[in-house]
Design a protein around this motif. Structure first.
Motif, PDB file in Angstrom:
ATOM      1  N   ALA A   1       0.830  -1.205   0.000  1.00  0.00           N
ATOM      2  CA  ALA A   1       0.000   0.000   0.000  1.00  0.00           C
ATOM      3  C   ALA A   1       0.862   1.251   0.000  1.00  0.00           C
ATOM      4  O   ALA A   1       0.518   2.260  -0.642  1.00  0.00           O
ATOM      5  CB  ALA A   1      -0.927  -0.001   1.213  1.00  0.00           C
TER       6      ALA A   1
ATOM      7  N   LYS B   1      -5.902   7.409   1.211  1.00  0.00           N
ATOM      8  CA  LYS B   1      -5.733   6.420   0.143  1.00  0.00           C
ATOM      9  C   LYS B   1      -4.900   5.239   0.625  1.00  0.00           C
ATOM     10  O   LYS B   1      -5.166   4.092   0.262  1.00  0.00           O
ATOM     11  CB  LYS B   1      -5.069   7.080  -1.071  1.00  0.00           C
ATOM     12  CG  LYS B   1      -5.241   6.283  -2.355  1.00  0.00           C
ATOM     13  CD  LYS B   1      -6.718   6.143  -2.730  1.00  0.00           C
ATOM     14  CE  LYS B   1      -6.894   5.312  -3.993  1.00  0.00           C
ATOM     15  NZ  LYS B   1      -8.311   5.078  -4.300  1.00  0.00           N
TER      16      LYS B   1
ATOM     17  N   GLU C   1      -7.098   2.810   2.468  1.00  0.00           N
ATOM     18  CA  GLU C   1      -7.906   2.000   1.548  1.00  0.00           C
ATOM     19  C   GLU C   1      -7.057   0.907   0.898  1.00  0.00           C
ATOM     20  O   GLU C   1      -7.473  -0.255   0.803  1.00  0.00           O
ATOM     21  CB  GLU C   1      -8.520   2.890   0.471  1.00  0.00           C
ATOM     22  CG  GLU C   1      -9.520   3.916   0.988  1.00  0.00           C
ATOM     23  CD  GLU C   1      -9.982   4.854  -0.116  1.00  0.00           C
ATOM     24  OE1 GLU C   1      -9.744   4.531  -1.300  1.00  0.00           O
ATOM     25  OE2 GLU C   1     -10.579   5.912   0.203  1.00  0.00           O
ATOM     26  N   LEU C   2      -5.884   1.295   0.444  1.00  0.00           N
ATOM     27  CA  LEU C   2      -5.005   0.340  -0.231  1.00  0.00           C
ATOM     28  C   LEU C   2      -4.535  -0.750   0.727  1.00  0.00           C
ATOM     29  O   LEU C   2      -4.377  -1.908   0.334  1.00  0.00           O
ATOM     30  CB  LEU C   2      -3.799   1.074  -0.827  1.00  0.00           C
ATOM     31  CG  LEU C   2      -4.115   1.984  -2.025  1.00  0.00           C
ATOM     32  CD1 LEU C   2      -2.931   2.903  -2.313  1.00  0.00           C
ATOM     33  CD2 LEU C   2      -4.443   1.133  -3.253  1.00  0.00           C
ATOM     34  N   TYR C   3      -4.299  -0.368   1.976  1.00  0.00           N
ATOM     35  CA  TYR C   3      -3.874  -1.355   2.975  1.00  0.00           C
ATOM     36  C   TYR C   3      -4.913  -2.464   3.097  1.00  0.00           C
ATOM     37  O   TYR C   3      -4.585  -3.657   3.102  1.00  0.00           O
ATOM     38  CB  TYR C   3      -3.668  -0.650   4.316  1.00  0.00           C
ATOM     39  CG  TYR C   3      -3.300  -1.584   5.458  1.00  0.00           C
ATOM     40  CD1 TYR C   3      -1.989  -1.976   5.656  1.00  0.00           C
ATOM     41  CD2 TYR C   3      -4.275  -2.068   6.332  1.00  0.00           C
ATOM     42  CE1 TYR C   3      -1.640  -2.825   6.695  1.00  0.00           C
ATOM     43  CE2 TYR C   3      -3.949  -2.911   7.376  1.00  0.00           C
ATOM     44  CZ  TYR C   3      -2.629  -3.284   7.551  1.00  0.00           C
ATOM     45  OH  TYR C   3      -2.302  -4.137   8.577  1.00  0.00           O
TER      46      TYR C   3
ATOM     47  N   ASP D   1      -7.118  -3.242   0.841  1.00  0.00           N
ATOM     48  CA  ASP D   1      -7.182  -3.947  -0.444  1.00  0.00           C
ATOM     49  C   ASP D   1      -6.128  -5.040  -0.538  1.00  0.00           C
ATOM     50  O   ASP D   1      -6.348  -6.075  -1.180  1.00  0.00           O
ATOM     51  CB  ASP D   1      -6.984  -2.964  -1.603  1.00  0.00           C
ATOM     52  CG  ASP D   1      -8.182  -2.046  -1.799  1.00  0.00           C
ATOM     53  OD1 ASP D   1      -9.259  -2.365  -1.256  1.00  0.00           O
ATOM     54  OD2 ASP D   1      -8.024  -1.017  -2.474  1.00  0.00           O
ATOM     55  N   HIS D   2      -4.970  -4.818   0.095  1.00  0.00           N
ATOM     56  CA  HIS D   2      -3.834  -5.736  -0.066  1.00  0.00           C
ATOM     57  C   HIS D   2      -3.604  -6.626   1.150  1.00  0.00           C
ATOM     58  O   HIS D   2      -2.559  -7.273   1.248  1.00  0.00           O
ATOM     59  CB  HIS D   2      -2.563  -4.945  -0.378  1.00  0.00           C
ATOM     60  CG  HIS D   2      -2.586  -4.300  -1.727  1.00  0.00           C
ATOM     61  ND1 HIS D   2      -2.649  -5.023  -2.897  1.00  0.00           N
ATOM     62  CD2 HIS D   2      -2.576  -2.989  -2.086  1.00  0.00           C
ATOM     63  CE1 HIS D   2      -2.659  -4.194  -3.931  1.00  0.00           C
ATOM     64  NE2 HIS D   2      -2.630  -2.951  -3.467  1.00  0.00           N
TER      65      HIS D   2
ATOM     66  N   SER E   1      -5.094  -9.353   1.840  1.00  0.00           N
ATOM     67  CA  SER E   1      -5.139 -10.761   1.420  1.00  0.00           C
ATOM     68  C   SER E   1      -3.887 -11.122   0.636  1.00  0.00           C
ATOM     69  O   SER E   1      -3.179 -10.260   0.118  1.00  0.00           O
ATOM     70  CB  SER E   1      -6.377 -11.028   0.559  1.00  0.00           C
ATOM     71  OG  SER E   1      -7.550 -10.848   1.310  1.00  0.00           O
TER      72      SER E   1
END
Length: 750
Positions: free
Chosen positions: A651, A739, A742-744, A746-747, A749
């Motif tokens: 992220a 952001k 959010e990315l953290y 998302d990643h 998994s």
């Protein structure tokens, strides 16, 4: 107007050992049991009535001169502390009821609380002095060093009747009775910190709390099985009541305390062979019943009350998987490796990493590398990561932290000179690269500004000092091996609080600003620092990945030493492992953890959320047995640690790309720096999402770029290039970036 600081105490618990000693009883025994039962009965009432408060100020004080014939005026810190009068009223009630034993125990409990409050207050005393630009020359003992009437000066300087509600009798006694004064002579040398009471220098020979009883500790250092070395035995003395981890460290046996000595990481384990070490709650959490029966203990929790013999698994520093530099620097690529020339001058480049240190001996002025030496950073005794080190420094451990790294540096310098038969006089320059926290600890700077928003360092500038200043106050610096005091030492500049001089040096070594394509620089050490170059701007950040990649917070994690599982392949559900040095397995290092996770995912033994299949969910995936027959396994919690660290790094990189307006497809080159990155299987790392699959082919492991940058600076002294890097850097705070959050997620998994 005088600055009087009022401090309130945190929860205080009286010590049963102190109480029994003050009551004139040595536990165990019938009398000791009676005191202990009464202590436990009274404890809730005493704690409920405690009102610990203190007042402190700095003022002038007249004290007897060294000759004793006259007086001198000094700066001093005055303090009065009290636990209130409620416990004193309990004592008075017990006496009125003719319950003398209860009155005796209550009086001892109140004194124990006062002493405990004093210990709690001492770090604040040190911090206040440091903030005002003073060190502590000595603790002045009332009636021994100064007359009793000085207590009136302390009382008046603190305006104690109004600031604390404390009064004073005509005989200079404080009321409430459970109050006391402290007095410290100050000095302009902020390095000096001597606030504690010295029992050895105290004239109260009959004091019940005198701490002069010595114990004998025998440590058997056992090398990894099958590595051809014999055990080594060391013996030393210490004070009763000392912490075993402290004692071992003081005598050169440095065990990791990755959790900051809280007893949660389980890495400072020893095996008791003789004597008594009571089992603590932390021991029960760390070891099985069978292990406890076999003497396994956590040294950070072991309070010494008896002569003991312990067995310790010895880590081989020579086998430590720390990166040095053996190839020439970029400015000397066409030259042969350096040869010794006693008419030449030599320099030493140093990288102070959070976990390891690396040194290179350089022939000046051509930059030829003569020798490289690596070692473990002894500061790991205070915690695995920069956060735990900062917390330790802010809690009054700044000097021990400084001296630990000073001693490491001195040892590394002497090692390079001695094994190359060079005299100290041949040494010309020393250049040091390190992250911002490591440089603050080395210089003795306060870490308070680094530990809270807006995260302000004392300095990020390049520093030019002498060797004398670098090793000031280090006892080991004196003697026949004294190095020339005027050798210049350069501390390279940093970019921000958490993107330090090690990254500046790495970007310099990789010549990122002149790469000619968009370049991503990633250093995966104990911290996760990164920089993305687009055009003439460097977007930099530090991801809070913690020490997971170096296996510090992994159950069976260990550094990259002999016996660490470093490579893993799973075929038909059965693991095939490779260990460092081809020694019998003792644990698992960072690359081994990452490879195991990648293999578990590929074999279908773990799903993309990071959940292990049955039957491994509760007990972990077994990899091997150690020499003691214990199962080395990767646990579900270990996977979660890597999962969070991986998500933070991925992220963080993508947040930098967003700020630059670039896409992954526009990244031309990815430099992977640091020890973990150098030994990492990039394809396996990409398979679990640390990098995009398409980025694996663009990724190049570049090793210890911090050390390479220090070598390059030794050769070129190009401070302009370093300043250009810093000028082009734009720091991104990931913690405040929506952001990134959010990315953290998302990643998270695999």
């Amino acid at each position: 107007m005088k600055d009087i600081r009022i401090l309130s105490g945190k929860r205080i618990t009286p010590s049963i050992e102190t109480v029994t000693a003050l009551c004139g009883v040595k536990m165990p025994g019938a009398a000791g049991n009676t005191i202990q039962e009464l202590f436990l009965h009274l404890l809730p009432s005493v704690q409920m009535r405690l009102r610990p408060r203190a007042a402190l100020t700095i003022d002038l004080l007249r004290i007897p001169s060294d000759s004793g014939r006259a007086q001198k005026t000094v700066k001093a810190l005055f303090a009065i502390l009290t636990v209130g009068d409620s416990v004193s009223r309990m004592i008075q009630t017990a006496m009125e009821q003719q319950d003398m034993l209860q009155a005796l125990v209550l009086d001892a409990m109140a004194d124990s609380c006062l002493f405990a409050f004093e210990e709690q207050l001492l770090p604040s005393v040190q911090q206040i002095c440091f903030e005002e630009g003073y060190g502590i020359e000595r603790r002045i003992e009332l009636t021994k060093d100064v007359p009793a009437d000085v207590q009136k000066d302390i009382f008046e300087a603190l305006d104690a009747d109004r600031s604390l509600g404390v009064s004073m009798t005509s005989g200079f006694m404080l009321r409430p009775e459970k109050s006391m004064s402290l007095l410290f002579e100050l000095t302009d040398d902020t390095e000096k910190q001597a606030p504690g009471h010295n029992c050895g220098a105290c004239s109260a020979a009959d004091c019940a709390l005198r701490k002069e009883q010595t114990l004998k500790v025998t440590a058997e250092l056992v090398p990894p099985a099958g590595c051809g070395e014999k055990p080594v035995q060391k013996q030393f003395s210490c004070r009763k009541g000392s912490i075993l981890l402290d004692v071992l460290s003081e005598h050169g046996i440095s065990l990791p305390a990755y959790c900051g000595r809280r007893g949660s990481c389980g890495k400072c384990r020893v095996q008791l062979k003789k004597g008594i070490l009571p089992v603590t709650a932390q021991d029960r959490a760390a070891f099985s019943r069978q292990q406890l029966q076999h003497g396994m203990r956590l040294s950070c929790q072991a309070v010494l009350q008896d002569d003991i013999t312990v067995c310790i698994n010895k880590e081989e520093s020579g086998a430590f998987q720390a990166l040095g530099v053996t190839e020439p620097s970029s400015a000397s690529e066409n030259r042969r490796p350096a040869e010794k020339d006693h008419s030449c001058r030599y320099g030493i480049a140093i990288d102070i990493g959070t976990t390891t240190l690396a040194f290179s001996l350089i022939r000046l002025p051509d930059g030829g590398i003569l020798d490289t030496y690596t070692a473990v950073n002894s500061q790991r005794f205070f915690g695995a990561d920069v956060l735990s080190r900062m917390q330790a420094a802010n809690a009054g451990k700044g000097q021990p932290l400084r001296r630990a790294v000073q001693a490491d540096l001195l040892n590394g310098i002497h090692t390079l000179l001695n094994r190359n038969s060079l005299s100290p006089a041949s040494l010309g320059d020393i250049v040091i690269a390190a992250n911002t926290v490591m440089l603050h600890l080395l210089r003795g700077y306060s870490c308070e500004g680094l530990s809270r928003h807006p995260f302000t360092p004392v300095t990020l500038d390049i520093e030019e000092i002498s060797l004398l200043e670098l090793f000031r106050d280090l006892p080991e610096y004196t003697g026949p091996s004294l190095l020339p005091e005027r050798i210049p030492v350069t501390l390279l500049p940093g970019i921000s609080a958490f993107v330090g001089a090690d990254i500046t040096a790495g970007l310099y070594a990789c010549d990122v600003l002149n790469a000619g394509e968009n370049t991503l620089f990633l250093d995966l050490g104990t911290n996760g620092e990164m920089a993305f170059q687009k055009g003439h701007t460097l977007y930099t950040a530090s991801a809070a990945a913690g020490p997971a990649f170096e296996a510090a917070n992994i159950k069976w994690g260990m550094p990259g030493v002999a016996g660490a599982i470093s490579e893993v392949a799973i075929r038909g559900g059965i693991p095939k492992i490779t260990t460092i040095g081809e020694c019998p397995p003792a644990g698992i290092c960072g690359t081994g953890v990452m490879e195991t996770i990648a293999e578990l995912l590929a074999a279908g033994l773990m799903d993309s959320t990071g959940k292990l299949n049955e039957p491994y969910f509760l007990s972990g995936y077994p990899l091997a047995q150690n020499a003691q027959g214990e199962q080395i396994a990767l646990l579900q919690q270990d996977i979660r640690e890597i999962q969070m660290a991986k998500a933070a790094i991925r992220a963080g990189m993508e947040t930098l790309l967003i700020h630059s307006g670039a896409q992954w497809e526009e990244v031309g080159q990815i430099y992977l720096a640091g020890g973990f990155g150098y030994f990492l299987n990039v394809k396996k790392a990409a398979s679990v999402g640390l990098l995009p699959q398409t980025a694996a082919s663009k990724t190049k492991a570049v090793g210890n770029t911090a050390l390479k940058g220090a070598i390059l600076y030794l050769e070129t002294k190009n401070g302009t290039a370093l300043q250009e890097i810093i000028k082009c850097a734009k720091s991104i705070s990931l913690a405040e970036d929506e952001k990134f959050q959010e990315l953290y997620l998302d990643h998270i998994s695999f």
